[in-house]
Design a protein around this motif. Structure first.
Motif, PDB file in Angstrom:
ATOM      1  N   ALA A   1       1.025  -1.267  -0.185  1.00 56.09           N
ATOM      2  CA  ALA A   1      -0.152  -0.217  -0.021  1.00 56.09           C
ATOM      3  C   ALA A   1       0.537   1.303   0.203  1.00 56.09           C
ATOM      4  CB  ALA A   1      -1.088   0.039   1.398  1.00 56.09           C
ATOM      5  N   THR A   2       1.939   1.270  -0.840  1.00 52.98           N
ATOM      6  CA  THR A   2       3.267   2.045  -0.785  1.00 52.98           C
ATOM      7  C   THR A   2       3.053   3.415  -1.695  1.00 52.98           C
ATOM      8  OG1 THR A   2       4.395   0.656  -2.627  1.00 52.98           O
ATOM      9  CG2 THR A   2       4.902   1.245   0.292  1.00 52.98           C
ATOM     10  N   HIS A   3       2.982   4.755  -2.418  1.00 52.99           N
ATOM     11  CA  HIS A   3       2.434   5.537  -3.118  1.00 52.99           C
ATOM     12  C   HIS A   3       2.233   5.094  -4.123  1.00 52.99           C
ATOM     13  CE1 HIS A   3       2.988   9.636  -5.008  1.00 52.99           C
ATOM     14  NE2 HIS A   3       2.257   9.885  -3.770  1.00 52.99           N
ATOM     15  N   PRO A   4       1.229   5.862  -4.918  1.00 47.23           N
ATOM     16  CA  PRO A   4       1.711   5.011  -6.600  1.00 47.23           C
ATOM     17  C   PRO A   4       3.108   5.414  -7.251  1.00 47.23           C
ATOM     18  CG  PRO A   4      -0.319   6.424  -5.744  1.00 47.23           C
ATOM     19  CD  PRO A   4       0.772   6.518  -4.568  1.00 47.23           C
TER      20      PRO A   4
ATOM     21  N   GLU B   1       1.368  -8.862 -13.791  1.00 48.15           N
ATOM     22  CA  GLU B   1       1.617  -9.777 -13.042  1.00 48.15           C
ATOM     23  C   GLU B   1       0.902  -9.374 -11.693  1.00 48.15           C
ATOM     24  OE1 GLU B   1       5.689  -8.774 -12.252  1.00 48.15           O
ATOM     25  OE2 GLU B   1       4.199  -8.585 -13.729  1.00 48.15           O
ATOM     26  N   ALA B   2       0.700  -8.264 -11.028  1.00 46.93           N
ATOM     27  CA  ALA B   2      -0.080  -8.383  -9.500  1.00 46.93           C
ATOM     28  C   ALA B   2      -1.179  -7.553  -9.697  1.00 46.93           C
ATOM     29  CB  ALA B   2       0.887  -6.354  -9.657  1.00 46.93           C
ATOM     30  N   GLU B   3      -1.734  -8.669  -8.167  1.00 43.72           N
ATOM     31  CA  GLU B   3      -3.440  -8.051  -8.156  1.00 43.72           C
ATOM     32  C   GLU B   3      -3.723  -6.882  -7.322  1.00 43.72           C
ATOM     33  OE1 GLU B   3      -6.638 -11.695  -6.044  1.00 43.72           O
ATOM     34  OE2 GLU B   3      -4.615 -11.740  -5.987  1.00 43.72           O
ATOM     35  N   THR B   4      -4.496  -6.674  -8.156  1.00 40.95           N
ATOM     36  CA  THR B   4      -4.603  -5.225  -7.358  1.00 40.95           C
ATOM     37  C   THR B   4      -6.088  -5.330  -6.816  1.00 40.95           C
ATOM     38  OG1 THR B   4      -2.979  -4.221  -8.382  1.00 40.95           O
ATOM     39  CG2 THR B   4      -4.150  -2.137  -8.632  1.00 40.95           C
ATOM     40  N   VAL B   5      -6.325  -4.082  -5.505  1.00 39.60           N
ATOM     41  CA  VAL B   5      -7.451  -3.401  -6.135  1.00 39.60           C
ATOM     42  C   VAL B   5      -7.292  -1.523  -5.535  1.00 39.60           C
ATOM     43  CG1 VAL B   5      -8.118  -5.666  -4.494  1.00 39.60           C
ATOM     44  CG2 VAL B   5      -7.318  -3.975  -3.212  1.00 39.60           C
ATOM     45  N   SER B   6      -8.228  -1.518  -5.916  1.00 39.30           N
ATOM     46  CA  SER B   6      -8.197  -0.009  -5.635  1.00 39.30           C
ATOM     47  C   SER B   6      -9.224   0.681  -4.545  1.00 39.30           C
ATOM     48  CB  SER B   6      -8.816   1.013  -6.629  1.00 39.30           C
ATOM     49  OG  SER B   6     -10.231   0.899  -6.580  1.00 39.30           O
ATOM     50  N   SER B   7      -9.524  -0.288  -3.567  1.00 38.19           N
ATOM     51  CA  SER B   7     -10.208   0.746  -2.184  1.00 38.19           C
ATOM     52  C   SER B   7      -9.668  -0.454  -0.660  1.00 38.19           C
ATOM     53  CB  SER B   7     -11.514   0.329  -1.745  1.00 38.19           C
ATOM     54  OG  SER B   7     -12.061  -0.813  -2.201  1.00 38.19           O
TER      55      SER B   7
ATOM     56  N   LEU C   1      -0.342  -8.604  -2.448  1.00 37.39           N
ATOM     57  CA  LEU C   1      -1.822  -7.646  -2.783  1.00 37.39           C
ATOM     58  C   LEU C   1      -1.414  -6.084  -2.726  1.00 37.39           C
ATOM     59  CD1 LEU C   1      -5.176  -7.536  -4.459  1.00 37.39           C
ATOM     60  CD2 LEU C   1      -4.918  -6.989  -1.663  1.00 37.39           C
ATOM     61  N   VAL C   2      -1.498  -5.566  -4.593  1.00 34.69           N
ATOM     62  CA  VAL C   2      -1.024  -3.873  -3.907  1.00 34.69           C
ATOM     63  C   VAL C   2      -2.819  -3.363  -4.296  1.00 34.69           C
ATOM     64  CG1 VAL C   2      -0.084  -2.527  -5.625  1.00 34.69           C
ATOM     65  CG2 VAL C   2       0.765  -4.573  -6.538  1.00 34.69           C
ATOM     66  N   LEU C   3      -2.378  -2.910  -3.663  1.00 39.87           N
ATOM     67  CA  LEU C   3      -2.998  -1.187  -3.056  1.00 39.87           C
ATOM     68  C   LEU C   3      -2.819  -0.126  -3.502  1.00 39.87           C
ATOM     69  CD1 LEU C   3      -6.128  -0.093  -1.503  1.00 39.87           C
ATOM     70  CD2 LEU C   3      -4.379  -0.696   0.445  1.00 39.87           C
ATOM     71  N   ARG C   4      -3.536   0.135  -4.761  1.00 39.82           N
ATOM     72  CA  ARG C   4      -3.385   2.014  -5.671  1.00 39.82           C
ATOM     73  C   ARG C   4      -4.472   2.542  -5.319  1.00 39.82           C
ATOM     74  NH1 ARG C   4       0.788   0.402  -3.897  1.00 39.82           N
ATOM     75  NH2 ARG C   4       2.200   0.532  -5.455  1.00 39.82           N
ATOM     76  N   ARG C   5      -4.950   3.525  -5.576  1.00 40.57           N
ATOM     77  CA  ARG C   5      -5.631   4.613  -4.949  1.00 40.57           C
ATOM     78  C   ARG C   5      -6.087   4.765  -6.661  1.00 40.57           C
ATOM     79  NH1 ARG C   5      -2.608   7.422  -1.666  1.00 40.57           N
ATOM     80  NH2 ARG C   5      -2.043   8.754  -2.668  1.00 40.57           N
ATOM     81  N   SER C   6      -7.387   4.855  -7.177  1.00 39.27           N
ATOM     82  CA  SER C   6      -7.645   5.487  -7.703  1.00 39.27           C
ATOM     83  C   SER C   6      -6.896   6.752  -8.808  1.00 39.27           C
ATOM     84  CB  SER C   6      -9.243   5.593  -8.352  1.00 39.27           C
ATOM     85  OG  SER C   6      -9.367   4.192  -8.434  1.00 39.27           O
ATOM     86  N   GLY C   7      -6.559   6.902 -10.064  1.00 39.42           N
ATOM     87  CA  GLY C   7      -5.659   8.454  -9.690  1.00 39.42           C
ATOM     88  C   GLY C   7      -6.815   9.661 -10.062  1.00 39.42           C
ATOM     89  N   TRP C   8      -6.586  10.548 -10.601  1.00 37.87           N
ATOM     90  CA  TRP C   8      -7.505  11.507 -11.236  1.00 37.87           C
ATOM     91  C   TRP C   8      -7.872  12.178 -12.295  1.00 37.87           C
ATOM     92  CZ3 TRP C   8      -2.544  14.380  -8.041  1.00 37.87           C
ATOM     93  CH2 TRP C   8      -2.897  14.329  -6.531  1.00 37.87           C
ATOM     94  N   THR C   9      -8.758  11.711 -13.097  1.00 40.18           N
ATOM     95  CA  THR C   9      -9.896  12.433 -13.642  1.00 40.18           C
ATOM     96  C   THR C   9     -10.338  13.515 -13.648  1.00 40.18           C
ATOM     97  OG1 THR C   9     -12.081  11.331 -12.877  1.00 40.18           O
ATOM     98  CG2 THR C   9     -10.889   9.780 -13.843  1.00 40.18           C
ATOM     99  N   PRO C  10      -9.603  13.828 -15.101  1.00 40.50           N
ATOM    100  CA  PRO C  10      -9.815  15.793 -15.800  1.00 40.50           C
ATOM    101  C   PRO C  10     -11.444  15.743 -15.675  1.00 40.50           C
ATOM    102  CG  PRO C  10      -9.574  14.672 -17.069  1.00 40.50           C
ATOM    103  CD  PRO C  10      -8.557  13.805 -16.249  1.00 40.50           C
ATOM    104  N   GLU C  11     -11.776  17.580 -15.029  1.00 45.03           N
ATOM    105  CA  GLU C  11     -13.775  17.524 -14.619  1.00 45.03           C
ATOM    106  C   GLU C  11     -13.274  19.318 -15.826  1.00 45.03           C
ATOM    107  OE1 GLU C  11     -14.656  18.437 -11.001  1.00 45.03           O
ATOM    108  OE2 GLU C  11     -13.875  16.088  -9.938  1.00 45.03           O
ATOM    109  N   PRO C  12     -14.569  19.261 -16.218  1.00 43.70           N
ATOM    110  CA  PRO C  12     -14.723  20.611 -17.137  1.00 43.70           C
ATOM    111  C   PRO C  12     -14.313  21.622 -16.591  1.00 43.70           C
ATOM    112  CG  PRO C  12     -16.864  19.258 -16.932  1.00 43.70           C
ATOM    113  CD  PRO C  12     -16.228  18.118 -15.863  1.00 43.70           C
ATOM    114  N   GLY C  13     -13.282  22.233 -17.379  1.00 39.58           N
ATOM    115  CA  GLY C  13     -12.590  23.465 -16.830  1.00 39.58           C
ATOM    116  C   GLY C  13     -11.448  23.592 -16.800  1.00 39.58           C
ATOM    117  N   ASP C  14     -10.546  22.134 -16.644  1.00 39.54           N
ATOM    118  CA  ASP C  14      -9.010  21.498 -16.412  1.00 39.54           C
ATOM    119  C   ASP C  14      -8.608  21.793 -17.542  1.00 39.54           C
ATOM    120  OD1 ASP C  14      -9.575  21.027 -13.403  1.00 39.54           O
ATOM    121  OD2 ASP C  14     -10.621  18.490 -14.124  1.00 39.54           O
ATOM    122  N   ASP C  15      -6.807  22.505 -17.863  1.00 43.20           N
ATOM    123  CA  ASP C  15      -5.880  22.353 -18.497  1.00 43.20           C
ATOM    124  C   ASP C  15      -5.320  21.763 -17.960  1.00 43.20           C
ATOM    125  OD1 ASP C  15      -4.854  23.134 -20.094  1.00 43.20           O
ATOM    126  OD2 ASP C  15      -4.291  25.041 -19.516  1.00 43.20           O
TER     127      ASP C  15
END
Length: 244
Positions: free
Chosen positions: A70-73, A224-230, A94-108
């Protein structure tokens, strides 16, 4: 049941609390790079293992039922070592990786593959730069010739003379980030796509001010990494490994 948790993130602390509350013996390993780090529930060790071979040797002499990375992405080297050591010893990983950000309207957002790529993009985007990449990787921006503010939890060693340092530990509110961007008259923000709510306020603040964001892409996880996001998914996985 005993679990080795490679930690250092908010998710790792949350997971350690959840598992220890369920009666599972958790040993969290911290890299030891951050002073006064917030400690998780359960047992804690600090310092590295000595690469994949060192971690494999540790696992052979300190038997555990499972390992959770559960280290940093962006801790790609640690993840690669964990996968190799688990494969060598047969310990479930098991690798625990939180999901990355996704852009929203107005993002550059301007994606970059590395710090060097990000630094090369900056002169075309603004004259006053705000770096929120931590203390590692700062040197890549030293040659831009731009006024730069770098926010870190701990001071780099040696302290850089080419930028202004701001030592602070988050999380920061959107109001705080807006005030900072305005106070320092920032033109462009540079950050990593760490994901999660704790550090997302700077992105909302940049959106409000119509500022470009240079976003450094995550390193890809090994196939090959078994991964979850939560944290909840990780806890469920641990329960399935329970030999009892």
């Amino acid at each position: 049941m005993k679990v080795l948790l490679l930690g250092g993130t908010g998710e790792a602390r949350e997971l350690a609390g959840l598992l220890t509350g369920a009666g599972i013996d958790v040993l969290t390993s911290l890299a030891g790079r951050t002073t006064n780090a917030r400690l998780p529930a359960g047992e804690v060790r600090s310092g590295g293992f000595g690469g994949a071979d060192g971690l494999a040797a540790w696992l052979r002499t300190h038997p555990v039922d499972a390992v959770i990375d559960a280290t940093h992405p962006y801790a790609a080297t640690m993840t690669a070592h964990a996968i190799e050591a688990a494969r060598a010893t047969g310990v479930p990983l098991l690798v625990l990786r939180r999901s990355g950000w996704t852009p929203e309207p107005g993002d550059d957002w301007q994606p970059a593959d590395s710090h060097a790529d990000a630094a090369a993009m900056l002169p075309a985007l603004g004259a006053r730069v705000f770096l929120t990449i931590g203390r590692q990787g700062l040197d890549a921006y030293a040659g831009t010739g731009l006024w730069t503010l770098a926010r870190c939890v701990d001071p780099p060693e040696p302290p850089p003379s080419w930028c202004e340092l701001l030592l602070a530990r988050g999380p920061f509110s959107e109001a705080d980030e807006l005030a900072l961007l305005r106070e320092y008259r920032i033109d462009v923000l540079v950050t990593k796509n760490s994901g999660g709510a704790a550090t997302a306020a700077k992105l909302r603040a940049a959106r409000q001010l119509d500022l470009p964001v240079v976003l450094i892409r995550r390193p890809a996880l090994p196939a090959e990494a078994e991964t979850v996001s939560s944290v909840e998914q990780a806890a469920q996985w641990v329960m399935r490994q329970n030999p009892a």
